[in-house]
Design an enzyme around this catalytic site. Structure first.
Site, PDB file in Angstrom:
ATOM      1  N   ARG A  58      36.379  -3.891  29.942  1.00  0.00           N
ATOM      2  CA  ARG A  58      36.018  -2.778  30.827  1.00  0.00           C
ATOM      3  C   ARG A  58      37.237  -2.229  31.545  1.00  0.00           C
ATOM      4  O   ARG A  58      37.165  -1.800  32.703  1.00  0.00           O
ATOM      5  CB  ARG A  58      34.955  -3.180  31.851  1.00  0.00           C
ATOM      6  CG  ARG A  58      33.758  -3.909  31.275  1.00  0.00           C
ATOM      7  CD  ARG A  58      33.068  -3.139  30.176  1.00  0.00           C
ATOM      8  NE  ARG A  58      31.907  -3.876  29.655  1.00  0.00           N
ATOM      9  CZ  ARG A  58      31.168  -3.434  28.648  1.00  0.00           C
ATOM     10  NH1 ARG A  58      31.441  -2.300  28.031  1.00  0.00           N
ATOM     11  NH2 ARG A  58      30.132  -4.133  28.232  1.00  0.00           N
ATOM     12  N   LYS A  70      32.157 -17.817  35.919  1.00  0.00           N
ATOM     13  CA  LYS A  70      30.953 -17.160  35.404  1.00  0.00           C
ATOM     14  C   LYS A  70      30.304 -18.218  34.532  1.00  0.00           C
ATOM     15  O   LYS A  70      30.832 -18.563  33.468  1.00  0.00           O
ATOM     16  CB  LYS A  70      31.330 -15.926  34.587  1.00  0.00           C
ATOM     17  CG  LYS A  70      30.165 -15.275  33.843  1.00  0.00           C
ATOM     18  CD  LYS A  70      30.615 -13.984  33.154  1.00  0.00           C
ATOM     19  CE  LYS A  70      29.521 -13.340  32.338  1.00  0.00           C
ATOM     20  NZ  LYS A  70      29.952 -12.062  31.733  1.00  0.00           N
ATOM     21  N   GLU A  77      25.219 -14.438  30.498  1.00  0.00           N
ATOM     22  CA  GLU A  77      25.624 -13.673  29.313  1.00  0.00           C
ATOM     23  C   GLU A  77      26.278 -14.564  28.249  1.00  0.00           C
ATOM     24  O   GLU A  77      27.322 -14.243  27.692  1.00  0.00           O
ATOM     25  CB  GLU A  77      26.579 -12.531  29.710  1.00  0.00           C
ATOM     26  CG  GLU A  77      25.904 -11.490  30.590  1.00  0.00           C
ATOM     27  CD  GLU A  77      26.722 -10.221  30.819  1.00  0.00           C
ATOM     28  OE1 GLU A  77      27.949 -10.326  30.918  1.00  0.00           O
ATOM     29  OE2 GLU A  77      26.105  -9.150  30.914  1.00  0.00           O
ATOM     30  N   ARG A 108      30.025 -17.246  40.611  1.00  0.00           N
ATOM     31  CA  ARG A 108      29.352 -15.943  40.528  1.00  0.00           C
ATOM     32  C   ARG A 108      27.831 -16.083  40.444  1.00  0.00           C
ATOM     33  O   ARG A 108      27.315 -16.977  39.757  1.00  0.00           O
ATOM     34  CB  ARG A 108      29.854 -15.157  39.319  1.00  0.00           C
ATOM     35  CG  ARG A 108      31.306 -14.802  39.440  1.00  0.00           C
ATOM     36  CD  ARG A 108      31.778 -14.077  38.215  1.00  0.00           C
ATOM     37  NE  ARG A 108      31.606 -12.646  38.273  1.00  0.00           N
ATOM     38  CZ  ARG A 108      31.157 -11.903  37.276  1.00  0.00           C
ATOM     39  NH1 ARG A 108      30.763 -12.459  36.141  1.00  0.00           N
ATOM     40  NH2 ARG A 108      31.077 -10.597  37.385  1.00  0.00           N
ATOM     41  N   ARG A 149      14.754  -8.366  35.600  1.00  0.00           N
ATOM     42  CA  ARG A 149      16.120  -8.889  35.736  1.00  0.00           C
ATOM     43  C   ARG A 149      16.614  -8.817  37.186  1.00  0.00           C
ATOM     44  O   ARG A 149      17.414  -9.648  37.614  1.00  0.00           O
ATOM     45  CB  ARG A 149      17.036  -8.104  34.799  1.00  0.00           C
ATOM     46  CG  ARG A 149      18.474  -8.489  34.974  1.00  0.00           C
ATOM     47  CD  ARG A 149      19.284  -8.020  33.804  1.00  0.00           C
ATOM     48  NE  ARG A 149      20.665  -7.798  34.199  1.00  0.00           N
ATOM     49  CZ  ARG A 149      21.567  -7.231  33.439  1.00  0.00           C
ATOM     50  NH1 ARG A 149      21.256  -6.813  32.233  1.00  0.00           N
ATOM     51  NH2 ARG A 149      22.803  -7.067  33.857  1.00  0.00           N
ATOM     52  N   LYS A 163      27.394  -9.709  43.270  1.00  0.00           N
ATOM     53  CA  LYS A 163      27.627  -8.280  43.028  1.00  0.00           C
ATOM     54  C   LYS A 163      26.885  -7.452  44.073  1.00  0.00           C
ATOM     55  O   LYS A 163      25.833  -7.870  44.569  1.00  0.00           O
ATOM     56  CB  LYS A 163      27.152  -7.881  41.626  1.00  0.00           C
ATOM     57  CG  LYS A 163      28.066  -8.384  40.514  1.00  0.00           C
ATOM     58  CD  LYS A 163      27.721  -7.773  39.156  1.00  0.00           C
ATOM     59  CE  LYS A 163      28.621  -8.352  38.072  1.00  0.00           C
ATOM     60  NZ  LYS A 163      28.396  -7.765  36.739  1.00  0.00           N
ATOM     61  N   ASP A 213      23.757  -4.640  38.030  1.00  0.00           N
ATOM     62  CA  ASP A 213      25.103  -4.733  37.440  1.00  0.00           C
ATOM     63  C   ASP A 213      25.965  -3.501  37.697  1.00  0.00           C
ATOM     64  O   ASP A 213      26.179  -2.713  36.789  1.00  0.00           O
ATOM     65  CB  ASP A 213      24.971  -4.946  35.914  1.00  0.00           C
ATOM     66  CG  ASP A 213      26.312  -5.222  35.263  1.00  0.00           C
ATOM     67  OD1 ASP A 213      27.278  -5.461  35.981  1.00  0.00           O
ATOM     68  OD2 ASP A 213      26.383  -5.193  34.013  1.00  0.00           O
ATOM     69  N   GLU A 230      31.182  -8.922  45.464  1.00  0.00           N
ATOM     70  CA  GLU A 230      31.980  -8.469  44.320  1.00  0.00           C
ATOM     71  C   GLU A 230      31.607  -7.026  44.024  1.00  0.00           C
ATOM     72  O   GLU A 230      30.435  -6.710  43.834  1.00  0.00           O
ATOM     73  CB  GLU A 230      31.678  -9.354  43.104  1.00  0.00           C
ATOM     74  CG  GLU A 230      32.399  -8.926  41.844  1.00  0.00           C
ATOM     75  CD  GLU A 230      32.093  -9.837  40.640  1.00  0.00           C
ATOM     76  OE1 GLU A 230      31.522 -10.926  40.835  1.00  0.00           O
ATOM     77  OE2 GLU A 230      32.431  -9.444  39.519  1.00  0.00           O
ATOM     78  N   GLU A 287      33.264   1.100  34.981  1.00  0.00           N
ATOM     79  CA  GLU A 287      32.501   0.843  33.760  1.00  0.00           C
ATOM     80  C   GLU A 287      31.280   1.753  33.647  1.00  0.00           C
ATOM     81  O   GLU A 287      30.943   2.215  32.560  1.00  0.00           O
ATOM     82  CB  GLU A 287      32.062  -0.632  33.765  1.00  0.00           C
ATOM     83  CG  GLU A 287      31.157  -1.013  32.632  1.00  0.00           C
ATOM     84  CD  GLU A 287      30.697  -2.474  32.712  1.00  0.00           C
ATOM     85  OE1 GLU A 287      31.139  -3.198  33.620  1.00  0.00           O
ATOM     86  OE2 GLU A 287      29.894  -2.876  31.857  1.00  0.00           O
ATOM     87  N   HIS A 289      21.130   2.021  34.580  1.00  0.00           N
ATOM     88  CA  HIS A 289      21.386   1.497  33.242  1.00  0.00           C
ATOM     89  C   HIS A 289      20.872   2.421  32.139  1.00  0.00           C
ATOM     90  O   HIS A 289      20.199   1.978  31.205  1.00  0.00           O
ATOM     91  CB  HIS A 289      20.755   0.111  33.082  1.00  0.00           C
ATOM     92  CG  HIS A 289      21.779  -0.933  32.713  1.00  0.00           C
ATOM     93  ND1 HIS A 289      22.651  -0.761  31.668  1.00  0.00           N
ATOM     94  CD2 HIS A 289      22.078  -2.134  33.262  1.00  0.00           C
ATOM     95  CE1 HIS A 289      23.441  -1.812  31.587  1.00  0.00           C
ATOM     96  NE2 HIS A 289      23.136  -2.659  32.552  1.00  0.00           N
ATOM     97  N   TRP A 328      18.515  -5.145  27.662  1.00  0.00           N
ATOM     98  CA  TRP A 328      19.699  -4.451  27.155  1.00  0.00           C
ATOM     99  C   TRP A 328      19.353  -3.005  26.801  1.00  0.00           C
ATOM    100  O   TRP A 328      20.192  -2.275  26.307  1.00  0.00           O
ATOM    101  CB  TRP A 328      20.259  -5.157  25.902  1.00  0.00           C
ATOM    102  CG  TRP A 328      20.850  -6.501  26.196  1.00  0.00           C
ATOM    103  CD1 TRP A 328      21.067  -7.044  27.438  1.00  0.00           C
ATOM    104  CD2 TRP A 328      21.309  -7.467  25.245  1.00  0.00           C
ATOM    105  NE1 TRP A 328      21.618  -8.294  27.321  1.00  0.00           N
ATOM    106  CE2 TRP A 328      21.782  -8.589  25.973  1.00  0.00           C
ATOM    107  CE3 TRP A 328      21.364  -7.514  23.848  1.00  0.00           C
ATOM    108  CZ2 TRP A 328      22.302  -9.725  25.364  1.00  0.00           C
ATOM    109  CZ3 TRP A 328      21.882  -8.643  23.240  1.00  0.00           C
ATOM    110  CH2 TRP A 328      22.350  -9.742  23.993  1.00  0.00           C
TER     111      TRP A 328
HETATM  112  C1  GCV Z   1      32.907  -9.638  32.225  1.00  0.00           C
HETATM  113  C2  GCV Z   1      28.759  -6.488  32.823  1.00  0.00           C
HETATM  114  C3  GCV Z   1      29.862  -6.028  31.899  1.00  0.00           C
HETATM  115  C4  GCV Z   1      30.513  -7.206  31.203  1.00  0.00           C
HETATM  116  C5  GCV Z   1      31.005  -8.185  32.266  1.00  0.00           C
HETATM  117  C6  GCV Z   1      29.792  -8.631  33.098  1.00  0.00           C
HETATM  118  C7  GCV Z   1      30.155  -9.570  34.214  1.00  0.00           C
HETATM  119  O1  GCV Z   1      27.680  -6.971  32.079  1.00  0.00           O
HETATM  120  O2  GCV Z   1      29.360  -5.112  30.981  1.00  0.00           O
HETATM  121  O3  GCV Z   1      31.574  -6.714  30.427  1.00  0.00           O
HETATM  122  O4  GCV Z   1      31.637  -9.291  31.699  1.00  0.00           O
HETATM  123  O5  GCV Z   1      29.215  -7.483  33.688  1.00  0.00           O
HETATM  124  O6  GCV Z   1      30.252  -9.107  35.340  1.00  0.00           O
HETATM  125  O7  GCV Z   1      30.336 -10.744  33.975  1.00  0.00           O
END
Ligand code: GCV
Length: 737
Positions: free
Chosen positions: A191, A310, A314, A347, A358, A382, A387, A409, A415, A543, A565
Site C-alpha cells: 500500500r 499483526k 488476514e 494490533r 466484521r 485502527k 479498515d 493507528e 490506500e 469499502h 471481501w
Molecule cells: C498490511 C488492509 C490492507 C492490507 C494491510 C492490512 C493491515 O487490509 O489492505 O494491505 O496489511 O490492512 O492493516 O494489516
C-alpha cells in the site's frame, strides 16, 4: 538584452517584480528555509543578533543530538536570514539566542528555568531579560527536547510569527509517536504509492543511504520518535542475525534525532528461523527462544523500542493457532522485552471466521481480555472498526479497554483515499476521530483523552501512522501527501491542535507565506478529504473499492470467497434500499458503544448523516433532514465530490505565480487525474445503484457517461502498492473511461 536583464534584476532587488520561484522537486519537504522577504528578514535579524555557544564550562560535552540542534538552527537561520548570526561564547549582544539543557549550558543552569513540567521531550522557548538585555532561550531537560525546540523556533520564523516576548512551553501528549512502514525486505511497499522502500537492505550495514538522516531529521522536526521499519505482514528474516546487524546500523543513524527503531515480528519466527516445531506462546522452548532473540537484539541495539504484531489476522500466524489468546501471545513477547525496557504494540485489526458483522469482531475478541495484558503491552487500534475507510465512526474499542493502554493507528498512506494521486489532506480525518466522544466516562471522553491516557490512567500512550514514505524524490509520491506525514506528527505530539492551523503552518513552510496563496490552499486542503468521501463513499458507505488493489470503484463486486471481501457485503443495496443495519434489529454493532452514543447512532432521527448508511439500511425513498429522498441525497453527494475537485483545479490553476513551475505542474497534473477518477467513481457508483433504486436522477443532474456494463469491465492493471498479483486485463477491457 543585457540591459533588459539588468533592469529586471534591479526591479527584482527592489521587490517591485515577482521573480519566478526557482524550480523545486519537493525533496526539502517543509524544511526549505528560503530567504525571507522584508520586513520579516530585518525583523528577525534584529531579534537574533547572536547565537551563544554556552557549552563551555558545562557539566557534559555536547552530544551529537545537541550538535544537531545547533547546526539545524544555523542552517535554518542562514537560509531564512541570508547569513547565520555570529557565534559567541557569551551573550554580549542584546537579543542573543542560546539553546541547551541546564547540564549542557552553564548560563541556563544559572537561569533556573521552570523545566520540570516538560518531561523528557518537551521544550521551552522564552524571552528573558539578562542584565537588561533580551535573550531568547531554547531550553529543555534533555538534548532531544532541545532539538525539538530548535525546530519549533525555526517554525516561528518560517511561518512569520513574532519573536517578541516568547513564552512557549510544549511537551508531547503521547509517549510513542511512531511511523509504521509497511516495507517488505524485497524493497516493495505494501500500500505504498511513493516508489520503493527507502531502506536499502543490500547496502546496509556498510553504506547507509544519506536519505536516512534526512528522513530522521524530518521526523524529528515534527516530534516523531519511533519507526517500525518493516511490514506488519512480517517476514521472519528480519530477526536473523544478518538483518539485525543492518537494523543496528540504521538505528545508529536515526538515534541522534531521537528516533527509536522497532520491528514488526512474525509470530511463527521460532519455527521459521529458530528450528522449533511450534510457536505456542506457553511452550517453554518458544519463550526461551524469544528471550534469547530479544537479548541478541538489545546487545546490538541497546535502545531498541520493541515489537509490533499483526497476529491471527488476514492469515498471519498467531497464538490462536495454538488455542491461546491474544493476551497469551502478547504477554510472552512482553516478558521477553520487559527486562530491556521494550514494549509490544499488539494490533487489534483482526477479523476472520466471519459471523455476522466484521465491524464487531475486534471488540468481541479483545474486550474480554481487558486487564489480562502485561504492563508493557499496548493495544494498537485502527481509528475505525473496519479498515481505514475514507470515513468510519470511531472504533468502539476506544473507551472499552479501561485497563489496557490503547494506542491509535491511522493510515497516512492513502490506500482508500486515492493513493498518492488524489489530493486529500487527512488532518480533518484525524481530528474528527481524536475529537469524537466515546462517552465512556460521560460527555467529553474523547478519543484524544483515551489515547493520551488521561481518561483511564494508561501507563503508556501512543499513536502510530502507516507511513506514506518511499524512495520518490518528493518522499510521499505527491507534494500534498507530505502534509499528511506532517499533520500526523503534529497531532501525535498534541492531539488538541487544529487540523486547519497545522495545514496553514505546512503551507507556509512548504510553499509560501503569501496570504493570496495561503488562504485558498488551506481552504482547498480542508475540504479535500470530504470531497473524496463524497465521490467514493458518501453518507456512511464503506469499502466500495475494487477488490485487492482497492483502485477505483467496485460497488457491484460480489464474487470473492469471503463475504466481507465484497463491496456488496458492505453496501447491502437492494431494491428496497441501501446501508448496513447495525442497530439492534441488525448486527447490533451499535451496542458496542457507550449508551448515549449508541442511542444517538441507533435512531434514524439522530444519527449524523455522515454515518447514516454505516448504521442503517435505509429505503431509497426515505426523506432525510434536507427534505430530499435518500436516493437524491446520495446522487447529490457523489456529484458534489466531483464538483469539489473541479473547484480545487480552478483554485490551483490561479496560483501559478506563487509556486515554482515544477511543483505547480506536478500538482496540476495530479489534480487532472483526480478529476477523471472522481468522475469515474461517481458515474460508476450511480450507474450501479440506479439499477437497484430504479429512480430517476434529481433534475439537472447529469447521468453517468457510460453504461454499468462498461464500468464493470474497466480494468486497471497498473495499481501500485498491491501485495497480490494485479488483475490481468483482456485487450478488450477498457481502462478508465
Ligand atoms: C498490511 C488492509 C490492507 C492490507 C494491510 C492490512 C493491515 O487490509 O489492505 O494491505 O496489511 O490492512 O492493516 O494489516
Amino acid at each position: 538584452m543585457l540591459l533588459r536583464l539588468a533592469a529586471l534584476a534591479a526591479l527584482t532587488a527592489l521587490g517591485l517584480c515577482a521573480a519566478p520561484a526557482p524550480a523545486e522537486d519537493g525533496h526539502q519537504l517543509w524544511l526549505r528555509y528560503p530567504l525571507l522577504k522584508e520586513p520579516w528578514r530585518s525583523e528577525y535579524r534584529a531579534a537574533v543578533a547572536q547565537i551563544v555557544d554556552c557549552t563551555a564550562g558545562a557539566a557534559a560535552t555536547p552530544s551529537s543530538t545537541l550538535l544537531l540542534a545547533r547546526s539545524e538552527l544555523m542552517r535554518g537561520l542562514t537560509g531564512l536570514l541570508g547569513a547565520a548570526p555570529p557565534l559567541a561564547s557569551e551573550a554580549t549582544e542584546s537579543r542573543a539566542l542560546l539553546l541547551g539543557t541546564p547540564r549542557s549550558c552553564a548560563l541556563l543552569a544559572r537561569a533556573r528555568l521552570p523545566l520540570r513540567g516538560l518531561g523528557r521531550e518537551g521544550y521551552a522557548i522564552r524571552t528573558l531579560l539578562r542584565r537588561g538585555r533580551a535573550v531568547t532561550v531554547i531550553a529543555a531537560n534533555t538534548d532531544v527536547g532541545v532539538l525539538y525546540g530548535a525546530f519549533a523556533f525555526l517554525r516561528l520564523l518560517q511561518t512569520h510569527r513574532s519573536l517578541a516576548h516568547l513564552e512557549i512551553s510544549s511537551r508531547p501528549h503521547l509517549e510513542l509517536r511512531v511511523l509504521d512502514h509497511w516495507d517488505n525486505l524485497d524493497g516493495s511497499v505494501e500500500r505504498g504509492y511513493a516508489g520503493r522502500s527507502i531502506w536499502d537492505w543490500s547496502r546496509l550495514p556498510d553504506d547507509p543511504d544519506p536519505r536516512y538522516r534526512e528522513y530522521a531529521r524530518a521526523c524529528a522536526s515534527i516530534g516523531i520518535n519511533g519507526t517500525v521499519l518493516n511490514n506488519v505482514n512480517a517476514s521472519a528474516q528480519i530477526m536473523t542475525r544478518p538483518y539485525l546487524v543492518k537494523v543496528a546500523a540504521l538505528a545508529g543513524v536515526l538515534r541522534p534525532y531521537g528516533l527509536k527503531v522497532y520491528l514488526a515480528a512474525r509470530f511463527s519466527a521460532p519455527i521459521e528461523i529458530g528450528g522449533l516445531t511450534t510457536a505456542d506462546p506457553l511452550d517453554p522452548a518458544v519463550r526461551a527462544w524469544w528471550a534469547s532473540k530479544v537479548g541478541e537484539i538489545y546487545r546490538l541495539i541497546p535502545d531498541f523500542g520493541g515489537f509490533l504484531l499483526k497476529a491471527d489476522s488476514e492469515g498471519e500466524p498467531g497464538p490462536q493457532d495454538y488455542g491461546r489468546t491474544h493476551a497469551d501471545g502478547a504477554n510472552m513477547l512482553a516478558d521477553a522485552l520487559a527486562p530491556h525496557g521494550g514494549v509490544v504494540m499488539w494490533r487489534a485489526f483482526v477479523y476472520g471466521r466471519l459471523r455476522e458483522d466484521r465491524a464487531r469482531q475486534a471488540y468481541d475478541e479483545f474486550v474480554p481480555l481487558d486487564g489480562h495484558f502485561h504492563p508493557n503491552v499496548l493495544l494498537q487500534v485502527k481509528n475505525g472498526p473496519i479498515d481505514f475507510q475514507p470515513r468510519e465512526p470511531l472504533n468502539p474499542l476506544f473507551g472499552a479497554m479501561r485497563r489496557t493502554p490503547v494506542m491509535m493507528e491511522v493510515e497516512i498512506t492513502k490506500e482508500y483515499l486515492g493513493f498518492a494521486t488524489h489530493l486529500a489532506y487527512l488532518g480533518p480525518m484525524y481530528e474528527e476521530v481524536l475529537r469524537a466522544d466515546t462517552y465512556a466516562q460521560g460527555r467529553g471522553s474523547t478519543v484524544a483523552r483515551v489515547i493520551d491516557g488521561s481518561l483511564f490512567g494508561y501507563r503508556i500512550t501512543g499513536m502510530a501512522g502507516v507511513a506514506n514514505i518511499g524512495a520518490d524524490r518528493n518522499w510521499t509520491g505527491s507534494q500534498f501527501d507530505q502534509a499528511n506525514w506532517y499533520v500526523f506528527g503534529r497531532l501525535a505530539w498534541d492531539p488538541t491542535l487544529s487540523a486547519e492551523a497545522i495545514a496553514e503552518e505546512w503551507v507556509r513552510m512548504t510553499f509560501s507565506n503569501d496570504p493570496r496563496f495561503v488562504a485558498p490552499v488551506v481552504a482547498m486542503m480542508m475540504g479535500s478529504r470530504e470531497a473524496v468521501v463524497d465521490y467514493m463513499t458518501p453518507l456512511g458507505l464503506a469499502h466500495q473499492m475494487a477488490s485487492g488493489t482497492h483502485y477505483g470503484p467496485g460497488p457491484w463486486v460480489a464474487g470473492n470467497a469471503e463475504p466481507d471481501w465484497n463491496p456488496v457485503y458492505y453496501n447491502r443495496a437492494d431494491s428496497s434500499g441501501i446501508g448496513f443495519d447495525r442497530t439492534a434489529s441488525g448486527s447490533d454493532a451499535v451496542g458496542e458503544y457507550a449508551r448515549p452514543l449508541a442511542a444517538q447512532l441507533s435512531s434514524l432521527k439522530t444519527v449524523p448523516q455522515k454515518y447514516l448508511l454505516w448504521f442503517h439500511h435505509v429505503p431509497w425513498g426515505e426523506r432525510l433532514s434536507s427534505g430530499r429522498t435518500l436516493w437524491d441525497e446520495l446522487v447529490l453527494h457523489y456529484t458534489r465530490g466531483v464538483d469539489a475537485v473541479s473547484a480545487m483545479r480552478r483554485t490551483w490553476s490561479g496560483l501559478a505565480a506563487y509556486v515554482d513551475s515544477e511543483r505547480f505542474a506536478e500538482v496540476a497534473a495530479l489534480l487532472a487525474i483526480q478529476q477523471r477518477e472522481a468522475q469515474w467513481w461517481r458515474d460508476a457508483s450511480i450507474a450501479y445503484f440506479q439499477t437497484l433504486s430504479r429512480r430517476p436522477l434529481p433534475p439537472g443532474i447529469a447521468p453517468p457517461a457510460h453504461s454499468l456494463a462498461e464500468y464493470e469491465a474497466v480494468c486497471f492493471p497498473f495499481s501500485p502498492g498491491y501485495p497480490g498479483t494485479s488483475p490481468a486485463c483482456a485487450p478488450a477491457n477498457p481502462v478508465i473511461p
